[in-house]
Design an enzyme around this catalytic site. Structure first.
Site, PDB file in Angstrom:
ATOM      1  N   GLY A 258       0.503  -1.266  -0.449  1.00  0.00           N
ATOM      2  CA  GLY A 258       0.105   0.093  -0.215  1.00  0.00           C
ATOM      3  C   GLY A 258       1.072   0.606  -0.154  1.00  0.00           C
ATOM      4  N   ASP A 259       1.746   1.179   0.384  1.00  0.00           N
ATOM      5  CA  ASP A 259       2.731   2.171   1.035  1.00  0.00           C
ATOM      6  C   ASP A 259       3.814   2.275  -0.460  1.00  0.00           C
ATOM      7  OD1 ASP A 259       2.314   2.302   3.555  1.00  0.00           O
ATOM      8  OD2 ASP A 259       4.263   1.084   3.555  1.00  0.00           O
TER       9      ASP A 259
END
Length: 303
Positions: free
Chosen positions: A250-251
């Site tokens: 996600g990052d």
């Protein structure tokens, strides 16, 4: 310049143990140490993609120094606030018959440390991007996200927020440039189950009505949905590949979106596709996405 804030950075000690037994001496068959934290992951992937950034946050003791050292090895600049009491965390992530995690507490952050961070943020300009992500340690007030967005709002910089539920909802009134919930987090906010991209769209619109400019919803193997600041909906499947490690995916998507946005003169469709491929590239590797891996996946998505 892009700035990332990680409130509680860590050294992640990743180990593998064959048939782990409690109460016994167990020996590792694999071990690796990486700097950890959501904002730090964003900074590392940005560096891999050729973009400069500065990692902000709090660090303490010899573990904090090692986090800085390892970040520098990835080509990242950091300007952490040195906290006097405690140590930066060591998080143990053990892979065996089951996966087990033991996370450290982190240093005791004082009010004067927070003020030092605020003074750093006061130096931002309307040309900068600020990424705030992750949980808030118990030594910080639970209003930290709101305090930061209120502080930088007059500056006019673009703010990216990657946080869950209450933390996210309370900052929408400050009109963040980008938020990135996943479909489970989005469903949790509204008390529904969201399993398809079409189901996500009306709830992303609700977040936009509440103030967010761009809403990027990650959905793992289902792909992703972007509702951009013009109200246009972008959908895509995920690239094909074997998921090896979803930590940091996600990052990586956030980093990929920002990279694509800056490289394409604010083309949100291009930023969206680069974000998806960046998140997948990290998921398909034991490490965070590299530039070569991302562009290889982007080529497959043209078919």
């Amino acid at each position: 310049m892009i700035y990332t804030v990680t409130f509680n950075p860590s050294l992640d000690y990743i180990i593998q143990v064959k048939d782990f037994q409690t109460g016994q001496i167990n020996k590792t068959t694999y071990e690796k140490i990486l700097p950890g934290g959501k904002g730090i992951n964003v900074a590392i992937v940005l560096s891999n993609l050729g973009h400069e950034s500065t990692a902000l946050g709090f660090m303490a003791g010899f573990t904090g120094k090692e986090i800085e050292h390892r970040l520098a090895n990835f080509g990242c600049t950091s300007s952490f606030i040195q906290v006097q009491e405690g140590l930066s965390r060591i998080n143990v992530k053990m892979k065996s018959n089951e996966e087990t995690e033991i996370n450290g507490q982190g240093p005791k952050i004082q009010r004067e440390d927070i003020e030092k961070l605020f003074k750093q943020l006061d130096q931002l300009t309307n040309q900068d991007i600020l990424v705030i992500s992750g949980s808030i340690p118990n030594t910080l007030p639970d209003t930290m996200y709101e305090q930061i967005l209120e502080r930088v709002q007059p500056i006019g910089c673009k703010v990216v927020v990657d946080a869950t539920n209450t933390l996210l909802m309370k900052v929408l009134k400050y009109h963040p440039f980008l938020i990135k919930p996943n479909n489970f987090e989005l469903g949790e906010i509204f008390g529904v189950s969201l399993t398809t991209r079409d189901e996500v769209i009306p709830y992303a619109k609700k977040l936009q009505e509440l103030g967010a400019q761009n809403i990027l919803v990650s959905m793992a193997g289902q792909g992703a949905v972007l509702l951009d600041e013009k109200g246009e909906v972008h959908q895509s499947r995920a690239p094909k590949g074997e998921v090896i490690n979803s930590v940091g995916a996600g990052d990586s998507m956030v980093a990929g979106f920002l990279s694509g946005y800056l490289e394409s003169n604010q083309d949100t469709q291009y930023a969206f596709m680069k974000g998806i491929c960046c998140g997948s590239a990290s998921a398909f590797s034991e490490n965070l996405a590299t530039k070569e891996e991302v562009f290889a996946l982007m080529d497959t998505m043209k078919d």
